[in-house]
Design a protein around this motif. Structure first.
Motif, PDB file in Angstrom:
ATOM      1  N   THR A 138       0.810  -1.220   0.000  1.00 49.45           N
ATOM      2  CA  THR A 138       0.000   0.000   0.000  1.00 49.45           C
ATOM      3  C   THR A 138       0.842   1.267   0.000  1.00 49.45           C
ATOM      4  OG1 THR A 138      -1.764  -1.156   1.183  1.00 49.45           O
ATOM      5  CG2 THR A 138      -1.806   1.253   1.218  1.00 49.45           C
ATOM      6  N   GLY A 139       1.892   1.305   0.797  1.00 45.65           N
ATOM      7  CA  GLY A 139       2.672   2.538   0.933  1.00 45.65           C
ATOM      8  C   GLY A 139       3.682   2.777  -0.167  1.00 45.65           C
ATOM      9  N   VAL A 140       3.856   1.820  -1.080  1.00 46.41           N
ATOM     10  CA  VAL A 140       4.925   1.964  -2.074  1.00 46.41           C
ATOM     11  C   VAL A 140       4.443   1.682  -3.502  1.00 46.41           C
ATOM     12  CG1 VAL A 140       6.826   1.493  -0.482  1.00 46.41           C
ATOM     13  CG2 VAL A 140       5.651  -0.429  -1.592  1.00 46.41           C
ATOM     14  N   GLU A 141       3.130   1.683  -3.712  1.00 45.19           N
ATOM     15  CA  GLU A 141       2.612   1.335  -5.032  1.00 45.19           C
ATOM     16  C   GLU A 141       3.117   2.280  -6.116  1.00 45.19           C
ATOM     17  OE1 GLU A 141      -1.560   1.302  -4.369  1.00 45.19           O
ATOM     18  OE2 GLU A 141      -1.612  -0.802  -3.767  1.00 45.19           O
ATOM     19  N   GLN A 142       3.137   3.586  -5.847  1.00 43.14           N
ATOM     20  CA  GLN A 142       3.575   4.533  -6.866  1.00 43.14           C
ATOM     21  C   GLN A 142       5.056   4.376  -7.165  1.00 43.14           C
ATOM     22  OE1 GLN A 142       2.388   8.479  -5.689  1.00 43.14           O
ATOM     23  NE2 GLN A 142       0.232   8.108  -6.166  1.00 43.14           N
ATOM     24  N   ILE A 143       5.841   4.053  -6.157  1.00 40.47           N
ATOM     25  CA  ILE A 143       7.274   3.841  -6.373  1.00 40.47           C
ATOM     26  C   ILE A 143       7.494   2.617  -7.240  1.00 40.47           C
ATOM     27  CG2 ILE A 143       9.430   3.204  -5.203  1.00 40.47           C
ATOM     28  CD1 ILE A 143       8.488   4.961  -2.856  1.00 40.47           C
ATOM     29  N   LEU A 144       6.847   1.514  -6.910  1.00 34.02           N
ATOM     30  CA  LEU A 144       7.018   0.289  -7.685  1.00 34.02           C
ATOM     31  C   LEU A 144       6.534   0.455  -9.121  1.00 34.02           C
ATOM     32  CD1 LEU A 144       5.981  -2.429  -5.070  1.00 34.02           C
ATOM     33  CD2 LEU A 144       8.286  -1.674  -5.697  1.00 34.02           C
ATOM     34  N   ALA A 145       5.501   1.266  -9.311  1.00 29.76           N
ATOM     35  CA  ALA A 145       4.981   1.492 -10.662  1.00 29.76           C
ATOM     36  C   ALA A 145       6.014   2.161 -11.564  1.00 29.76           C
ATOM     37  CB  ALA A 145       3.715   2.337 -10.598  1.00 29.76           C
ATOM     38  N   ARG A 146       6.961   2.889 -10.991  1.00 23.28           N
ATOM     39  CA  ARG A 146       8.030   3.502 -11.780  1.00 23.28           C
ATOM     40  C   ARG A 146       9.036   2.465 -12.276  1.00 23.28           C
ATOM     41  NH1 ARG A 146       6.908   8.752 -13.348  1.00 23.28           N
ATOM     42  NH2 ARG A 146       5.747   9.779 -11.677  1.00 23.28           N
ATOM     43  N   LEU A 147       9.022   1.301 -11.658  1.00 25.10           N
ATOM     44  CA  LEU A 147      10.010   0.275 -11.986  1.00 25.10           C
ATOM     45  C   LEU A 147       9.458  -0.845 -12.858  1.00 25.10           C
ATOM     46  CD1 LEU A 147      11.612  -0.021  -8.435  1.00 25.10           C
ATOM     47  CD2 LEU A 147      12.355   1.410 -10.346  1.00 25.10           C
ATOM     48  N   GLY A 148       8.141  -1.035 -12.837  1.00 21.64           N
ATOM     49  CA  GLY A 148       7.550  -2.091 -13.643  1.00 21.64           C
ATOM     50  C   GLY A 148       6.135  -2.403 -13.206  1.00 21.64           C
ATOM     51  N   SER A 149       5.655  -3.559 -13.601  1.00 25.31           N
ATOM     52  CA  SER A 149       4.297  -3.979 -13.249  1.00 25.31           C
ATOM     53  C   SER A 149       4.353  -4.950 -12.072  1.00 25.31           C
ATOM     54  CB  SER A 149       3.615  -4.641 -14.445  1.00 25.31           C
ATOM     55  OG  SER A 149       4.356  -5.766 -14.882  1.00 25.31           O
ATOM     56  N   VAL A 150       3.426  -4.790 -11.148  1.00 27.83           N
ATOM     57  CA  VAL A 150       3.428  -5.541  -9.899  1.00 27.83           C
ATOM     58  C   VAL A 150       2.463  -6.707  -9.964  1.00 27.83           C
ATOM     59  CG1 VAL A 150       2.985  -5.428  -7.416  1.00 27.83           C
ATOM     60  CG2 VAL A 150       4.070  -3.487  -8.579  1.00 27.83           C
ATOM     61  N   THR A 151       2.950  -7.881  -9.588  1.00 25.58           N
ATOM     62  CA  THR A 151       2.101  -9.048  -9.360  1.00 25.58           C
ATOM     63  C   THR A 151       2.117  -9.339  -7.870  1.00 25.58           C
ATOM     64  OG1 THR A 151       2.594 -10.011 -11.523  1.00 25.58           O
ATOM     65  CG2 THR A 151       1.767 -11.500  -9.827  1.00 25.58           C
ATOM     66  N   ARG A 152       0.957  -9.274  -7.223  1.00 22.16           N
ATOM     67  CA  ARG A 152       0.901  -9.548  -5.784  1.00 22.16           C
ATOM     68  C   ARG A 152       0.832 -11.059  -5.585  1.00 22.16           C
ATOM     69  NH1 ARG A 152      -1.363  -4.847  -6.933  1.00 22.16           N
ATOM     70  NH2 ARG A 152      -0.815  -3.050  -5.648  1.00 22.16           N
ATOM     71  N   THR A 153       1.781 -11.568  -4.855  1.00 25.00           N
ATOM     72  CA  THR A 153       1.947 -13.018  -4.753  1.00 25.00           C
ATOM     73  C   THR A 153       1.391 -13.597  -3.461  1.00 25.00           C
ATOM     74  OG1 THR A 153       4.157 -12.696  -3.811  1.00 25.00           O
ATOM     75  CG2 THR A 153       4.004 -12.970  -6.209  1.00 25.00           C
ATOM     76  N   GLY A 154       1.025 -12.745  -2.496  1.00 27.34           N
ATOM     77  CA  GLY A 154       0.519 -13.247  -1.223  1.00 27.34           C
ATOM     78  C   GLY A 154       1.242 -12.626  -0.052  1.00 27.34           C
ATOM     79  N   PRO A 155       1.382 -13.359   1.045  1.00 27.26           N
ATOM     80  CA  PRO A 155       2.006 -12.805   2.250  1.00 27.26           C
ATOM     81  C   PRO A 155       3.502 -12.606   2.074  1.00 27.26           C
ATOM     82  CG  PRO A 155       1.551 -15.135   2.532  1.00 27.26           C
ATOM     83  CD  PRO A 155       0.915 -14.739   1.232  1.00 27.26           C
ATOM     84  N   SER A 156       4.097 -11.949   3.046  1.00 25.77           N
ATOM     85  CA  SER A 156       5.538 -11.694   3.024  1.00 25.77           C
ATOM     86  C   SER A 156       6.301 -12.998   2.850  1.00 25.77           C
ATOM     87  CB  SER A 156       5.955 -11.013   4.331  1.00 25.77           C
ATOM     88  OG  SER A 156       7.338 -10.764   4.341  1.00 25.77           O
ATOM     89  N   GLY A 157       7.273 -12.978   1.949  1.00 24.86           N
ATOM     90  CA  GLY A 157       8.066 -14.156   1.639  1.00 24.86           C
ATOM     91  C   GLY A 157       7.629 -14.862   0.391  1.00 24.86           C
TER      92      GLY A 157
END
Length: 271
Positions: A138-157
């Motif tokens: 949630t807190g870094v979506e805009q930052i990650l969007a500058r680097l590529g497309s995000v696939t949410r894989t589940g919990p941490s790890g």
């Protein structure tokens, strides 16, 4: 805008950091070899003399490091300096055990996202990486969007786990292509004809990567990934791949070269 500390400016980290700098983020950078930070500093990044110094005022910490040992060493220096509410985005290929160990070190209130990437240096520069994100982005979506497309894989790890699966398959495919061409050579089959036939079959993607130009997935990092994978469960085929990639990774000349160099060496019977 959020203040970012970017730790690790190798072949992948430097172009990723450059994209964030170009987007206007206040960026502090650190690398074990300080000279690598020079071009980014010339473009406006703030250099840090240590990981601890880099993160003191950061809202977001991004790490792109060589492996689990490098991550553990950085964490030892960084964790005591983190401010409450910081988001740490771990983007290296280190495996889920290293992510869990890092999570155990963090203070309450620090958010950890494991977000290793798919793609090589060309996609890092273009901002088209695939990002496998485990945990709350949630807190870094805009930052990650500058680097590529995000696939949410589940919990941490889970991002780190999936990246290890994908890299093992990639390296395995390249290794099989190399051995298939070695067999073609031994049988007297024309090398180019064998390559074209393999490219037209189910190994087509692996053939393309085996002969890719202008990208970099270093052989020593490939061997590191295979060792992490074989430490998780018994993988006889992957263990056999280490018979190829282990010696290549131990040889200084090809160790930092791309997987495509390993294809030639395997084909020639390198040991």
């Amino acid at each position: 805008m959020q203040k970012i500390a970017f730790l690790g400016l190798g072949h992948m980290g430097a172009p990723m950091a450059r994209r964030l700098l170009a987007a206007g983020y206040p960026l502090t950078v650190w690398n074990r070899t300080p000279q690598r930070a020079g071009p980014l500093v010339a473009e406006g990044a703030v250099p840090a003399g240590s990981p601890a110094q880099a993160v003191r005022d950061a809202d977001v910490v991004l790490t792109m490091l060589a492996g689990p040992d490098a991550l553990a060493a950085v964490a030892e220096d960084v964790v005591p300096q983190l401010r409450p509410g910081v988001v740490w985005v771990e983007m290296s290929t280190v495996g889920p055990d290293a992510v869990r160990e890092l999570a155990g070190r963090l203070k309450d209130g620090t958010v950890l996202v494991d977000a290793p990437v798919t793609g090589s240096t060309d996609r890092a520069a273009a901002g088209t990486l695939g990002i496998l994100a485990g945990g709350d982005t949630t807190g870094v979506e805009q930052i990650l969007a500058r680097l590529g497309s995000v696939t949410r894989t589940g919990p941490s790890g889970s991002g780190a786990a999936l990246k290890l699966v994908l890299n093992t398959a990639l390296i395995g495919g390249v290794g099989i292509v190399a051995e298939s061409l070695r067999l073609a050579d031994a049988l007297g089959v024309d090398g180019e004809t064998a390559r074209e036939a393999l490219a037209a079959g189910p190994l087509g993607g692996a053939v393309g990567r085996a002969f890719a130009d202008g990208v970099l997935f270093a052989n020593d990092l490939a061997a590191k990934d295979l060792r992490i994978a074989t430490g998780v469960t018994r993988l006889p085929v992957t263990e056999a791949l280490l018979d190829h990639f282990g010696p290549i990774a131990d040889d200084p000349a090809p160790a930092r070269a791309d997987l495509a160099r390993a294809v030639t060496l395997i084909r020639e019977g390198h040991r």
